[in-house]
Scaffold this motif. Sequence first.
Motif, short mmCIF file in Angstrom:
data_model
loop_
_atom_site.label_atom_id
_atom_site.label_comp_id
_atom_site.label_asym_id
_atom_site.label_seq_id
_atom_site.Cartn_x
_atom_site.Cartn_y
_atom_site.Cartn_z
N GLU A 86 2.04 3.21 -2.27
CA GLU A 86 1.59 4.32 -3.12
C GLU A 86 0.44 5.09 -2.45
O GLU A 86 0.35 6.32 -2.58
CB GLU A 86 1.16 3.78 -4.49
N LYS A 87 -0.42 4.40 -1.72
CA LYS A 87 -1.52 5.07 -1.01
C LYS A 87 -0.97 5.97 0.10
O LYS A 87 -1.54 7.03 0.39
CB LYS A 87 -2.50 4.05 -0.43
N GLU B 195 -6.97 9.78 6.71
CA GLU B 195 -8.09 10.44 6.05
C GLU B 195 -8.92 11.23 7.06
O GLU B 195 -9.31 12.38 6.81
CB GLU B 195 -8.96 9.43 5.31
N VAL C 187 1.95 7.49 -0.12
CA VAL C 187 2.47 8.65 -0.85
C VAL C 187 1.33 9.63 -1.09
O VAL C 187 1.46 10.84 -0.83
CB VAL C 187 3.12 8.22 -2.19
N THR C 188 0.19 9.14 -1.59
CA THR C 188 -0.97 9.99 -1.85
C THR C 188 -1.43 10.69 -0.58
O THR C 188 -1.85 11.85 -0.62
CB THR C 188 -2.12 9.14 -2.45
N ALA C 189 -1.35 9.99 0.55
CA ALA C 189 -1.76 10.56 1.84
C ALA C 189 -0.69 11.50 2.42
O ALA C 189 -0.91 12.10 3.47
CB ALA C 189 -2.07 9.44 2.83
N GLY C 190 0.46 11.62 1.76
CA GLY C 190 1.53 12.50 2.23
C GLY C 190 2.24 11.97 3.46
O GLY C 190 2.69 12.75 4.30
N ASN D 184 0.82 -1.21 0.00
CA ASN D 184 0.00 0.00 0.00
C ASN D 184 0.86 1.27 0.00
O ASN D 184 0.37 2.36 0.29
CB ASN D 184 -0.94 0.00 1.21
#
Length: 192
Positions: free
Chosen positions: A85-86, A184, A88-91, A83
């Motif tokens: 990459e997720k 999130e 990375v997206t979440a910073g 996970n």
Amino acid sequence: MIAKKFLVLALGFLMMGSAPLTTAETPEVGQKAPEFHLSTPDGHPLSLSEFSAKGTVVLVVLRGFPGYQCPYCQKQVHDFVTNGEKFVTAGAEVILVYPGPPADLDQHAKEFLTKENPLPGNVHLVIDPDYAFTNQYGLRWDAPHETAYPSTFLIDRGSTVFFRKVSHGHGDRTTAADVLGELERDRAAHSH
């Protein structure tokens, strides 16, 4: 008389030296996460502040090497790596702490990662060969064939803990989905 005073003084020092060491408290939500400096198995130094300055840190404390490679740790790390990459997206940067006895811990850590190499750029494995970090965070599981209580902390840019979970058994670990959900929720709470 002088010999008697010396004996009392010497006994006092001996008794002080045998006093039990106090263990640091595990950081609570809302508290600052203590700074630490650890190294990767290849000797590259990392610190909490270098990552928290960039964004959120997901700090995952593994059992590391309690005398064997922990299958629960392998499953948990695989979950976080797949996970990546997720995150990375979440910073978020993920720091995996691998504690254990100092003898060959770097080699054990490299063996641990054989199924996961290469790690995503935002996932970092560091070793804690002297339990300095584990003790600093109050997570030492001081029992035969144990190292640290499996734990996860989410730490913001100000180095403040905004989520923590400490497991007092081998299972009951945070999953990547658990952590991504917390990230999130935190982002939603700060966007209003």
